[in-house]
Design a protein around this motif. Sequence first.
Motif: not given
Length: 243
Positions: A40, A68-69, A71-72, A75-76
């Motif tokens: 990514s 961003g990746g 954190v994403s 969270l997921g």
Amino acid sequence: MTEPAPSVTPHSGEPHTGDLAGRLNWLRAGVLGANDGIVSTASIVVGVAGASTSVAAIATAGVAALVGGAVSMALGEYVSVSSQRDSQRAVIEQERRELAEDPAAELEELTQLWQARGLRRSTAELVAAELTERDVLGAHLSAELGIDEDDVVSPWHAAFASAAAFSIGAVLPLLAVLLPPDAARVPVTFVVVLLALALTGAVGARIGGGSKRRATVRVVVGGALALAATFAIGSALGASGVA
């Protein structure tokens, strides 16, 4: 009086610990997280590099993709593992209630479970009785559900591990695109990323016991297509003056 369990001396190379599957899952998740970070982030920085030679723009996009990746991913993983943990706790509490309400029926159920695994009725009764005497809840959780009360997963650990794995993978393409001179920036990033993907593919296959060649080709081809697509789009946008 309950006799202590005999000590077991494992043979060399034979894992006798009960958390082997869990540790393999953690390793596999770490490899996949790193792979996601590589692909990514590399796709984003290569796309920006195709549109602009500005180091500031490439670095900004790369750092944003990394943060961003990560954190994403965290969270997921937190949401997913929290749901798993809640389910585990629910079935443990249900089993505890059933044992308190009707221990005789639960003992019979445990006996039948051991019979279903191939033991004679008399042997199954003996095994069920001894396991119940030692740890009644643990015996039922293991035989009926295949879980251990002490192995309830932690969503915080999973979230941190996922974010860390993604970040480690994302740092590699970010450095690869920023350190070389302008002319070599994209080719160097392509080479470094594809080599890293080949490594993660081989490691993932080794952990999972699959074909290293097939797994390596799969991730390398997928990564190459992602890099080529984003670079082509970035170059087209840069040439058109949009970016």
